[in-house]
Design a protein around this motif. Structure first.
Motif, PDB file in Angstrom:
ATOM      1  N   ALA A 198       1.064  -1.098   0.118  1.00 27.18           N
ATOM      2  CA  ALA A 198       0.021   0.018  -0.052  1.00 27.18           C
ATOM      3  C   ALA A 198       0.656   1.185  -0.057  1.00 27.18           C
ATOM      4  O   ALA A 198       0.694   2.088  -0.754  1.00 27.18           O
ATOM      5  CB  ALA A 198      -0.887  -0.054   1.452  1.00 27.18           C
ATOM      6  N   PHE A 199       1.874   1.201   0.832  1.00 24.16           N
ATOM      7  CA  PHE A 199       2.851   2.329   0.670  1.00 24.16           C
ATOM      8  C   PHE A 199       3.569   2.492  -0.394  1.00 24.16           C
ATOM      9  O   PHE A 199       3.712   3.580  -1.234  1.00 24.16           O
ATOM     10  CB  PHE A 199       4.064   2.211   1.723  1.00 24.16           C
ATOM     11  N   LYS A 200       3.851   1.673  -1.322  1.00 22.17           N
ATOM     12  CA  LYS A 200       4.389   1.652  -2.543  1.00 22.17           C
ATOM     13  C   LYS A 200       3.323   2.307  -3.549  1.00 22.17           C
ATOM     14  O   LYS A 200       3.640   3.237  -4.409  1.00 22.17           O
ATOM     15  CB  LYS A 200       5.141   0.472  -3.137  1.00 22.17           C
ATOM     16  N   THR A 201       2.176   1.722  -3.393  1.00 28.10           N
ATOM     17  CA  THR A 201       1.022   2.216  -4.480  1.00 28.10           C
ATOM     18  C   THR A 201       0.771   3.769  -4.123  1.00 28.10           C
ATOM     19  O   THR A 201       0.659   4.464  -5.093  1.00 28.10           O
ATOM     20  CB  THR A 201       0.057   1.550  -4.236  1.00 28.10           C
ATOM     21  N   GLU A 202       0.716   4.088  -2.979  1.00 27.29           N
ATOM     22  CA  GLU A 202       0.571   5.735  -2.591  1.00 27.29           C
ATOM     23  C   GLU A 202       1.737   6.466  -3.101  1.00 27.29           C
ATOM     24  O   GLU A 202       1.604   7.559  -3.628  1.00 27.29           O
ATOM     25  CB  GLU A 202       0.302   5.833  -0.935  1.00 27.29           C
ATOM     26  N   LEU A 203       3.127   5.786  -2.633  1.00 24.74           N
ATOM     27  CA  LEU A 203       4.146   6.814  -3.058  1.00 24.74           C
ATOM     28  C   LEU A 203       4.284   6.911  -4.548  1.00 24.74           C
ATOM     29  O   LEU A 203       4.560   7.965  -4.991  1.00 24.74           O
ATOM     30  CB  LEU A 203       5.338   5.872  -2.721  1.00 24.74           C
ATOM     31  N   LEU A 204       4.001   5.900  -5.334  1.00 27.63           N
ATOM     32  CA  LEU A 204       3.845   6.018  -6.729  1.00 27.63           C
ATOM     33  C   LEU A 204       3.020   6.941  -7.528  1.00 27.63           C
ATOM     34  O   LEU A 204       3.094   7.712  -8.056  1.00 27.63           O
ATOM     35  CB  LEU A 204       3.747   4.534  -7.505  1.00 27.63           C
ATOM     36  N   LYS A 205       1.783   6.737  -6.834  1.00 25.78           N
ATOM     37  CA  LYS A 205       0.639   8.087  -7.249  1.00 25.78           C
ATOM     38  C   LYS A 205       1.291   9.241  -7.044  1.00 25.78           C
ATOM     39  O   LYS A 205       0.951  10.188  -7.738  1.00 25.78           O
ATOM     40  CB  LYS A 205      -0.413   7.534  -6.348  1.00 25.78           C
ATOM     41  N   TYR A 206       1.772   9.484  -5.833  1.00 24.57           N
ATOM     42  CA  TYR A 206       2.248  11.009  -5.345  1.00 24.57           C
ATOM     43  C   TYR A 206       3.265  11.474  -6.263  1.00 24.57           C
ATOM     44  O   TYR A 206       3.295  12.865  -6.804  1.00 24.57           O
ATOM     45  CB  TYR A 206       2.385  11.031  -3.804  1.00 24.57           C
ATOM     46  N   VAL A 207       4.394  10.680  -6.381  1.00 23.17           N
ATOM     47  CA  VAL A 207       5.415  11.240  -7.065  1.00 23.17           C
ATOM     48  C   VAL A 207       5.149  11.265  -8.676  1.00 23.17           C
ATOM     49  O   VAL A 207       6.102  11.891  -9.244  1.00 23.17           O
ATOM     50  CB  VAL A 207       6.885   9.952  -6.927  1.00 23.17           C
ATOM     51  N   THR A 208       4.181  10.449  -9.056  1.00 25.98           N
ATOM     52  CA  THR A 208       4.031  10.529 -10.539  1.00 25.98           C
ATOM     53  C   THR A 208       3.018  11.877 -10.546  1.00 25.98           C
ATOM     54  O   THR A 208       3.146  12.748 -11.791  1.00 25.98           O
ATOM     55  CB  THR A 208       2.872   9.621 -10.968  1.00 25.98           C
ATOM     56  N   VAL A 209       2.214  12.186  -9.596  1.00 25.91           N
ATOM     57  CA  VAL A 209       1.359  13.681  -9.698  1.00 25.91           C
ATOM     58  C   VAL A 209       2.407  14.782  -9.580  1.00 25.91           C
ATOM     59  O   VAL A 209       2.283  15.919 -10.344  1.00 25.91           O
ATOM     60  CB  VAL A 209       0.317  13.704  -8.649  1.00 25.91           C
ATOM     61  N   LEU A 210       3.681  14.676  -8.804  1.00 27.11           N
ATOM     62  CA  LEU A 210       4.576  15.532  -8.761  1.00 27.11           C
ATOM     63  C   LEU A 210       5.636  15.678  -9.882  1.00 27.11           C
ATOM     64  O   LEU A 210       6.415  16.331  -9.618  1.00 27.11           O
ATOM     65  CB  LEU A 210       5.344  15.492  -7.403  1.00 27.11           C
ATOM     66  N   ASN A 211       5.372  14.741 -10.789  1.00 28.87           N
ATOM     67  CA  ASN A 211       6.218  14.617 -12.016  1.00 28.87           C
ATOM     68  C   ASN A 211       7.577  14.380 -11.720  1.00 28.87           C
ATOM     69  O   ASN A 211       8.584  14.834 -12.240  1.00 28.87           O
ATOM     70  CB  ASN A 211       5.959  15.883 -12.756  1.00 28.87           C
ATOM     71  N   LYS A 212       7.811  13.129 -10.739  1.00 29.64           N
ATOM     72  CA  LYS A 212       9.276  12.837 -10.463  1.00 29.64           C
ATOM     73  C   LYS A 212       9.684  11.677 -10.939  1.00 29.64           C
ATOM     74  O   LYS A 212      10.745  11.084 -10.570  1.00 29.64           O
ATOM     75  CB  LYS A 212       9.422  12.916  -8.876  1.00 29.64           C
ATOM     76  N   ILE A 213       8.922  10.937 -11.622  1.00 30.43           N
ATOM     77  CA  ILE A 213       9.182   9.652 -12.182  1.00 30.43           C
ATOM     78  C   ILE A 213       9.785   9.706 -13.235  1.00 30.43           C
ATOM     79  O   ILE A 213       9.392  10.341 -14.187  1.00 30.43           O
ATOM     80  CB  ILE A 213       7.980   8.787 -12.488  1.00 30.43           C
ATOM     81  N   LYS A 214      10.802   9.100 -13.708  1.00 29.22           N
ATOM     82  CA  LYS A 214      11.943   9.003 -14.905  1.00 29.22           C
ATOM     83  C   LYS A 214      11.300   7.979 -15.604  1.00 29.22           C
ATOM     84  O   LYS A 214      11.223   6.803 -15.123  1.00 29.22           O
ATOM     85  CB  LYS A 214      13.286   8.863 -14.547  1.00 29.22           C
ATOM     86  N   LYS A 215      10.863   8.016 -16.841  1.00 30.12           N
ATOM     87  CA  LYS A 215      10.228   7.019 -17.798  1.00 30.12           C
ATOM     88  C   LYS A 215      11.191   6.365 -18.662  1.00 30.12           C
ATOM     89  O   LYS A 215      12.367   6.853 -19.014  1.00 30.12           O
ATOM     90  CB  LYS A 215       9.151   7.569 -18.619  1.00 30.12           C
TER      91      LYS A 215
END
Length: 174
Positions: free
Chosen positions: A157-174
């Motif tokens: 659940a922590f990973k899911t929420e973390l991924l959601k927030y960092v995606t919204v903050l545009n911090k994920i490298k694709k």
């Protein structure tokens, strides 16, 4: 006993000083490096914590995990390094080169994965040079930039929420 009290008071003083002078990095940098700080007394599920790096597309060589334990005896775990209260001097300063090196590393994100209110862990989180700090729900909201309130044992659940927030903050490298 007196030195223990002085050490605790010094750490609290240093913690408050760091939190007062902290400047939050609001840049939109992508996550490439990841540091994880955990309480070895609460968990030793190293492999599951490593999957957080995979979720954030962080390469294994850009991941560093350290653990802290309140146990006075030497404890060895399968991850990088484990520290205890002996790594702080009576003035509340860190006297361990490896621990200081971890704090000096400019991680793109630091995950503080602990739920117990341990002064040394809070100090290590605050003293880290990480650009963005994420943690589980804690009493002191000044320490982390993002607090994800999930059950401590539910890393998924922590990973899911973390991924959601960092995606919204545009911090994920694709």
């Amino acid at each position: 006993m007196i030195l223990k009290g002085l050490k605790e008071k010094s750490i609290k003083k240093n913690l408050n000083l760091i939190l007062k002078t902290r400047v939050v990095d609001s840049s939109n940098n992508k996550i490439e490096t990841l540091g994880i700080l955990l309480n070895a007394d609460e968990t030793n599920d190293f492999e599951t914590l490593k999957t957080i790096a995979e979720t954030l597309n962080v390469r294994p060589n850009k991941l560093k995990i350290i653990a802290f334990t309140t146990s006075k005896k030497e404890v060895t775990y399968s991850w990088n390094v484990c520290f205890n209260q002996k790594d702080f001097n009576w003035k509340g300063k860190i006297n361990n080169v490896e621990l200081q090196s971890f704090l000096d590393t400019k991680f793109d994100i630091l995950i503080s994965y602990y739920s117990e209110d341990v002064l040394e862990l809070k100090y290590l989180t605050a003293a880290s040079n990480a650009k963005f700090k994420v943690g589980i729900f804690q009493n002191d909201k000044r320490i982390n930039d993002l607090i994800i309130k999930t059950d401590f044992k539910n890393i998924k659940a922590f990973k899911t929420e973390l991924l959601k927030y960092v995606t919204v903050l545009n911090k994920i490298k694709k």
